[in-house]
Scaffold this active site. Structure first.
Site, PDB file in Angstrom:
ATOM      1  N   GLU A 155      34.777  43.145  34.198  1.00  0.00           N
ATOM      2  CA  GLU A 155      34.206  42.817  35.664  1.00  0.00           C
ATOM      3  C   GLU A 155      35.192  42.034  36.358  1.00  0.00           C
ATOM      4  O   GLU A 155      35.373  42.316  37.552  1.00  0.00           O
ATOM      5  CB  GLU A 155      32.949  42.126  35.576  1.00  0.00           C
ATOM      6  CG  GLU A 155      32.190  41.619  36.858  1.00  0.00           C
ATOM      7  CD  GLU A 155      31.582  43.006  37.553  1.00  0.00           C
ATOM      8  OE1 GLU A 155      31.846  44.002  37.080  1.00  0.00           O
ATOM      9  OE2 GLU A 155      31.349  42.718  38.877  1.00  0.00           O
ATOM     10  N   ASP A 156      35.940  40.837  35.893  1.00  0.00           N
ATOM     11  CA  ASP A 156      36.606  40.126  36.473  1.00  0.00           C
ATOM     12  C   ASP A 156      38.201  40.038  36.321  1.00  0.00           C
ATOM     13  O   ASP A 156      38.923  39.529  37.287  1.00  0.00           O
ATOM     14  CB  ASP A 156      36.230  38.541  36.140  1.00  0.00           C
ATOM     15  CG  ASP A 156      34.597  38.041  36.507  1.00  0.00           C
ATOM     16  OD1 ASP A 156      34.405  38.774  37.324  1.00  0.00           O
ATOM     17  OD2 ASP A 156      34.152  37.263  35.720  1.00  0.00           O
TER      18      ASP A 156
END
Ligand code: MN
Length: 745
Positions: free
Chosen positions: A90-91
């Site tokens: 996600e990051d």
């Protein structure tokens, strides 16, 4: 609530946190590859290095905390590795493949699963919607560990929510209350559920929360004295009766008190059973011994005894509950269970892995709610077959294998059968949406109607008031019975106009084969008995029935013949007229035998016929014949520009011949039309959809743009001008259409 003091504002040291985690893992006694876990930690620390938590700590502290909670839940090594890495897709720049290469596909799948859940857009909805959303998350997760790690992730985010903005606190708390606490409950994880609920409540109703915590604090001395007193009394009696048991007592969790106050519309002083006692024993039969002792010591409150041992809750929870009146008339609840049952109650399905070794194995849940919770039984069954380390690998969530959950653009979750397409989606919203559908988008991209929907897809249906309606192909594309039924209904009812036209053509042609004309059969005396027998009221209904296939043209034509023959003498003249007409038709037919391509040329037979390419005439058009040099007779429409020019030239006077259409025409004719419209995306697709819906035989299609106007040229094969007119009419109802015209030059 305990353990709730705000975290100190000095940044946390992730390395130190990780060493604590390692200690905790070692203390569990489960053999795990600590080097692999360390590698995951170091990777997470490095790739998250640029990120900071809101409290100023390095981002990876959140990952270590989520892993820590996973250890508390008793999850396996892959889960702990995945928890450490749960935000890398996600990051950071990492993708599934990167994780898979270093830690295996199982871990990569879990991390990707958590990422997908993170990306689901959440908006608060009514209960039924929330239930579907929870199911969708489960279905998306595929592996139960994805949900468990997501719960661990959420738990830590809730613990550190103080650092977020008030808006974020509220929205995350609402989501937690509506999605994650119920999921934890469903998985039987009481401990996580309580904490999620209490922390959410703190932000959702700070005043209500404070009222309860303040009240509990002021009562704490009394409550503790009461609990000690009762506990000692019970313990002494159990010892005396030689029952080995451990007693815990606690104040009920805040949200459960809050809910009771709300439901019973009372203040906290009106809630008597703030305390709960747990008596935990070794054997199931001892539970009932303890129950007997408690009921002997205190007066039970009628209607409050529940036996969840013989009938476990759907989430596997087992205990015997009773409420009794203690000293000073204060009621309190006692829950009696074995250690096995206790672990299950605290940690849910995770407990079955955590405490499997040495446990006697749990009982299979016999739930009344068969369908809804069948999967939990399956989980339990798979657990009995596999060894402890493999347990989680078998926990693939397949209970929703035959369903798919998708979003409407408004965020509603729609539940469809697996394999469903945008057509099913459209009809599940409303018949009108399906019938007016002209296109579909999934996740913002245009898709074909046979696109197979996936969990979490956002589906958007484009509709138009002038949509042509469903095509028969849709019946093969639609997966749900209800969509198919609605499409069939539409064909029966809404498409009457076309059915009438088609039916009339079919009947006319059938009669013609018998040497009869439809017009002459429309005598009241012939038609009304036929309508009556078929339960119809007007001739158009009859045509529609033929067009729809409810009755065959042959059958109706035969009936018409029979009725005509059976006419009473006074109506005899009609039949005479009939045979006269038949005779005329026969002569005509003989004459027309000489027709070429449906064209009769006066004074000439079997001459070469050529349809001019400039105006492409079709039967029904007003036509003229022009004798070309060496190429036979060229057929033009009279309103054709070329034709007008030829006519105006006196030199050509002798070259014109009278031509007419034969009354029986079996050929099809190719003609060209031009559609002009405001240029927009989807124009050609809309035109194609309409053409398809009226079963037009399209020979060619070309589009270009001319100073903002979209020009689409369509080559069609038609039987006659009436059919062409019908198709053109349908085309002109498409939004943005400027004109639909036949080419005349
Ligand atoms: Mn996270």
């Amino acid at each position: 609530m305990e353990n709730q003091e705000k975290q100190v504002n000095t940044p946390l040291d992730p390395d130190q946190m990780f060493e604590e985690l390692v200690k905790k893992i070692k203390a569990t006694g489960h053999p795990m590859n600590l080097e692999r876990i360390r590698e995951a930690y170091e990777l997470a620390r490095d790739v998250h290095a640029p990120q900071k938590r809101k409290d100023g700590s390095p981002y990876v502290t959140h990952c270590v905390a989520a892993a820590d909670i996973s250890v508390d839940m008793g999850l396996d090594e892959d889960s702990i590795v995945a928890a450490l890495l749960h935000d890398v897709i996600e990051d950071t720049d990492m993708v599934h493949e990167d994780v898979a290469k270093r830690f295996g596909t199982a871990v990569a799948d879990i991390v990707e699963g958590v990422t997908k859940l993170t990306r689901v857009q959440y908006t608060s909805k009514e209960d039924e919607q929330m239930e579907n959303l929870r199911k969708m998350l489960m279905a998306m997760a595929k592996d139960i560990r994805v949900i468990l790690i997501k719960i661990a992730d959420r738990l830590h985010n809730m613990r550190t929510m103080d650092y977020q903005t008030p808006e974020k606190q509220r929205s995350k708390s609402l989501e937690t209350m509506e999605i994650y606490a119920p999921l934890a409950h469903r998985l039987g994880m009481q401990r996580a559920k309580w904490e999620l609920e209490d922390r959410s409540l703190q932000y959702l109703d700070p005043a209500g929360y404070k009222e309860i915590t303040d009240a509990l604090e002021s009562k704490m001395q009394d409550l503790e004295a009461f609990m000690d007193n009762m506990k000692n009394k019970i313990q002494a009696r159990l010892d005396h009766d030689n029952v080995k048991a451990t007693i815990f007592c606690r104040i009920k969790h805040i949200y459960s008190i809050y809910r009771k106050m709300y439901a019973q519309k009372v203040s906290i002083d009106g809630i008597f059973d703030l305390c709960a006692f747990r008596v935990i024993v070794d054997e199931t039969h001892s539970c009932y011994d303890v129950l007997g002792i408690i009921h002997d010591m205190f007066k039970p409150v009628p209607g409050r005894f529940k036996d969840y041992i013989s009938t476990p809750k759907p989430n596997m929870y087992q205990s015997v509950h009773t409420t009794v009146i203690g000293s000073e008339g204060i009621p309190f609840e006692v829950q009696i269970r074995t250690w096995d049952m206790h672990h299950t109650a605290e940690y849910g399905i995770a407990a079955h892995w955590k405490y499997k070794m040495g446990a006697r194995g749990s009982q299979v849940v016999h739930s009344g709610d068969e369908d809804k919770f069948a999967w939990i039984r399956r989980l339990l069954e798979s657990q009995q077959e596999s060894d402890a380390q493999d347990f989680f690998h078998n926990l693939k969530i397949d209970m929703f294998a035959d369903e798919v959950f998708v979003f409407s653009p408004k965020g509603d979750v729609i539940n469809l059968p697996a394999g469903a397409t945008p057509i099913d989606f459209a009809y599940s919203i409303h018949s009108d949406i399906g019938n007016r559908m002209v296109g579909a988008k999934v996740n913002g991209r245009i898709v074909t109607y046979d696109y197979v929907l996936k969990n979490g897809d956002i589906v958007e249906i484009r509709t138009s008031k002038s949509a042509p309606g469903p095509s028969r192909d849709w019946l093969n594309v639609a997966k749900s019975g209800s969509a198919r039924t609605k499409i069939k209904q539409w064909f029966k009812k809404e498409r009457r106009e076309e059915n009438v036209m088609r039916g009339r053509d079919m009947l006319e042609s059938e009669l013609r084969h018998n040497g009869l004309a439809l017009d002459e059969m429309l005598d009241e005396a012939i038609i009304s008995p036929i309508l009556k027998r078929l339960g119809l009221t007007q001739v158009d209904d009859l045509y529609a029935a033929i067009g729809y296939g409810g009755v065959t043209a042959t059958r109706v034509a035969n009936r018409m013949k029979d009725e005509a023959k059976a006419l009473k003498p006074e109506k005899r003249s009609a039949l005479d007229k009939l045979s006269e007409a038949a005779e005329r038709r026969e002569i005509q037919a003989k004459k027309e035998g000489k027709a070429v391509h449906g064209i009769l040329v006066e004074g000439l037979s079997n001459c070469l016929i050529k349809f001019s390419r400039c105006c492409t005439p079709v039967p029904g058009d007003d036509i003229a014949g022009f004798i070309t040099r060496g190429q036979g007779v060229s057929i033009h429409r009279r309103d054709c520009a070329n034709c007008q020019q030829l006519l105006s030239n006196a030199e050509n006077d002798g070259r014109w011949v009278q031509v007419s259409w034969a009354s029986v025409i079996t050929d099809s004719y190719v003609t060209t039309i031009t559609v002009a419209a405001k240029d927009r995306s989807g124009l050609v697709m809309d035109i194609a959809t309409v053409l398809n819906s009226v079963n037009a035989k399209v020979r060619s299609m070309a589009a270009h743009e001319l100073s903002g106007t979209g020009i689409v040229t369509v080559g069609l094969e038609v039987k006659n001008a009436a059919e062409l007119k019908y198709i053109m009419g349908k085309l002109s109802s498409i939004p943005g259409i400027i004109s639909v015209s036949r080419n005349r030059k």
